[in-house]
Design an enzyme around this catalytic site. Sequence first.
Site, PDB file in Angstrom:
ATOM      1  N   ASP A  79       9.088  -5.669  18.859  1.00  0.00           N
ATOM      2  CA  ASP A  79       8.037  -4.909  17.788  1.00  0.00           C
ATOM      3  C   ASP A  79       6.992  -6.440  17.619  1.00  0.00           C
ATOM      4  O   ASP A  79       8.023  -7.904  17.487  1.00  0.00           O
ATOM      5  CB  ASP A  79       7.689  -4.590  17.014  1.00  0.00           C
ATOM      6  CG  ASP A  79       6.853  -3.701  15.587  1.00  0.00           C
ATOM      7  OD1 ASP A  79       6.071  -4.072  16.326  1.00  0.00           O
ATOM      8  OD2 ASP A  79       6.924  -3.951  15.147  1.00  0.00           O
ATOM      9  N   SER A  80       5.941  -6.459  17.020  1.00  0.00           N
ATOM     10  CA  SER A  80       5.432  -7.893  16.309  1.00  0.00           C
ATOM     11  C   SER A  80       6.050  -8.191  15.112  1.00  0.00           C
ATOM     12  O   SER A  80       6.149  -9.564  14.677  1.00  0.00           O
ATOM     13  CB  SER A  80       3.961  -7.596  15.871  1.00  0.00           C
ATOM     14  OG  SER A  80       3.241  -6.878  15.517  1.00  0.00           O
ATOM     15  N   TYR A 125      -0.631  -7.993  15.853  1.00  0.00           N
ATOM     16  CA  TYR A 125      -0.904  -8.064  17.242  1.00  0.00           C
ATOM     17  C   TYR A 125      -2.243  -6.500  16.710  1.00  0.00           C
ATOM     18  O   TYR A 125      -3.373  -6.899  17.285  1.00  0.00           O
ATOM     19  CB  TYR A 125      -0.017  -6.900  17.692  1.00  0.00           C
ATOM     20  CG  TYR A 125       1.020  -7.990  18.458  1.00  0.00           C
ATOM     21  CD1 TYR A 125       1.143  -9.191  18.343  1.00  0.00           C
ATOM     22  CD2 TYR A 125       1.492  -6.706  19.095  1.00  0.00           C
ATOM     23  CE1 TYR A 125       2.209  -9.927  18.210  1.00  0.00           C
ATOM     24  CE2 TYR A 125       2.934  -7.771  19.867  1.00  0.00           C
ATOM     25  CZ  TYR A 125       3.090  -9.349  19.840  1.00  0.00           C
ATOM     26  OH  TYR A 125       4.095 -10.021  20.483  1.00  0.00           O
ATOM     27  N   GLY A 126      -2.600  -6.019  16.058  1.00  0.00           N
ATOM     28  CA  GLY A 126      -3.245  -4.938  15.281  1.00  0.00           C
ATOM     29  C   GLY A 126      -4.712  -4.917  15.589  1.00  0.00           C
ATOM     30  O   GLY A 126      -5.429  -5.227  16.397  1.00  0.00           O
ATOM     31  N   CYS A 135       6.200  -0.843  19.601  1.00  0.00           N
ATOM     32  CA  CYS A 135       5.031  -1.135  19.287  1.00  0.00           C
ATOM     33  C   CYS A 135       3.614  -1.216  19.981  1.00  0.00           C
ATOM     34  O   CYS A 135       4.084  -1.141  21.165  1.00  0.00           O
ATOM     35  CB  CYS A 135       4.530  -2.712  19.436  1.00  0.00           C
ATOM     36  SG  CYS A 135       2.935  -3.332  19.043  1.00  0.00           S
ATOM     37  N   CYS A 171       1.552   3.330  14.915  1.00  0.00           N
ATOM     38  CA  CYS A 171       2.879   2.659  14.631  1.00  0.00           C
ATOM     39  C   CYS A 171       3.234   2.188  14.180  1.00  0.00           C
ATOM     40  O   CYS A 171       3.970   3.243  13.661  1.00  0.00           O
ATOM     41  CB  CYS A 171       0.631   1.985  13.545  1.00  0.00           C
ATOM     42  SG  CYS A 171       1.551  -0.079  13.305  1.00  0.00           S
TER      43      CYS A 171
HETATM   44  N1  DGL Z   1       4.255  -2.213  15.022  1.00  0.00           N
HETATM   45  C1  DGL Z   1       2.951  -1.938  15.595  1.00  0.00           C
HETATM   46  C2  DGL Z   1       2.849  -1.214  16.732  1.00  0.00           C
HETATM   47  O1  DGL Z   1       3.398  -0.054  16.739  1.00  0.00           O
HETATM   48  C3  DGL Z   1       1.737  -3.231  15.153  1.00  0.00           C
HETATM   49  C4  DGL Z   1       1.177  -3.919  14.192  1.00  0.00           C
HETATM   50  C5  DGL Z   1       1.027  -5.128  14.371  1.00  0.00           C
HETATM   51  O2  DGL Z   1      -0.647  -5.145  14.057  1.00  0.00           O
HETATM   52  O3  DGL Z   1       1.023  -6.356  14.925  1.00  0.00           O
HETATM   53  O4  DGL Z   1       1.035  -1.061  16.327  1.00  0.00           O
END
Ligand code: DGL
Length: 274
Positions: free
Chosen positions: A11-12, A43-44, A75, A190
């Site tokens: 994941d990020s 990442y969002g 993620c 998320c």
């Molecule tokens: N945990 C990530 C997801 O499921 C995103 C978090 C981020 O913005 O990096 O989308």
Amino acid sequence: MNRSPKILVFDSGLGGLTVFRALAAQRPDADYVYAADDLGFPYGPKAEDEVTALVLAAMERLIADRAPDCVVIACNTASTLVLPHLRSRWPEIPFVGTVPAIKPAAEASQSRLISVLATPGTVARDYTRDLIGKFAGHCEVTLVGSQKLAGLAEAYMQGESVADGDVTAEIAPCFVGHDGRHTDSVVLACTHYPLLLDSFKRLAPWSVRWIDPAPAIARRADHVLSERFPFHEIRDAGFDFIFTSGAAPEPRLLKTLDVLRRSVARAARPRASA
Ligand code: DGL
């Protein structure tokens, strides 16, 4: 094969731990490597090309160093983009993704008002629109792209306090009511968000079904592994935690990780070999 599988969970940040928790309950015999791309987090809000490049670069190193038997991209923001790239680069490795659980939400909804709570990237993806078109045509779907929740969940996991007002402001747009109908299902799209689920439930203006896809992802990973790796005897599964920056987890986070591992081990039930 007479050994346990090695599963790389990526994941990020720390959100993928919500998927790890379900995986470890499903396959307590596996060895786990959890990798958080803290260099790339979040990442969002990033452009699609940038997220793809970050994930591919991290995977080049992680796969070369750890040789996993299966990779779980825990993620949504990454999975809704990079799975085809990963599968064509490493055709011999099974990749299991995490994508918005729109189908079960649409099936369960009585009011036909559902919401998808996700990062701004995930709500903007063609992938998400396609899922809605395919599975939720009979529902009114509200897409809520949260700017702050993933960061708040990271802070919470690092032991910082998270203000109720900040959480309330982020989840409020999920709650829609009109013509005597109200939103009754919210997709946690998320992997960070289930970390804050207790707050969501406490702060929600009315009670809804919060849909966390983690158990379904764990069953899927078990399914892709089960032929090569039938269920093995339960032992102390390996767990390695990696930040892509090379940073060591802070003591408070280490404590949280330890508690999580112990609770998973306690929850594990022996089951017959497949
Ligand atoms: N945990 C990530 C997801 O499921 C995103 C978090 C981020 O913005 O990096 O989308």
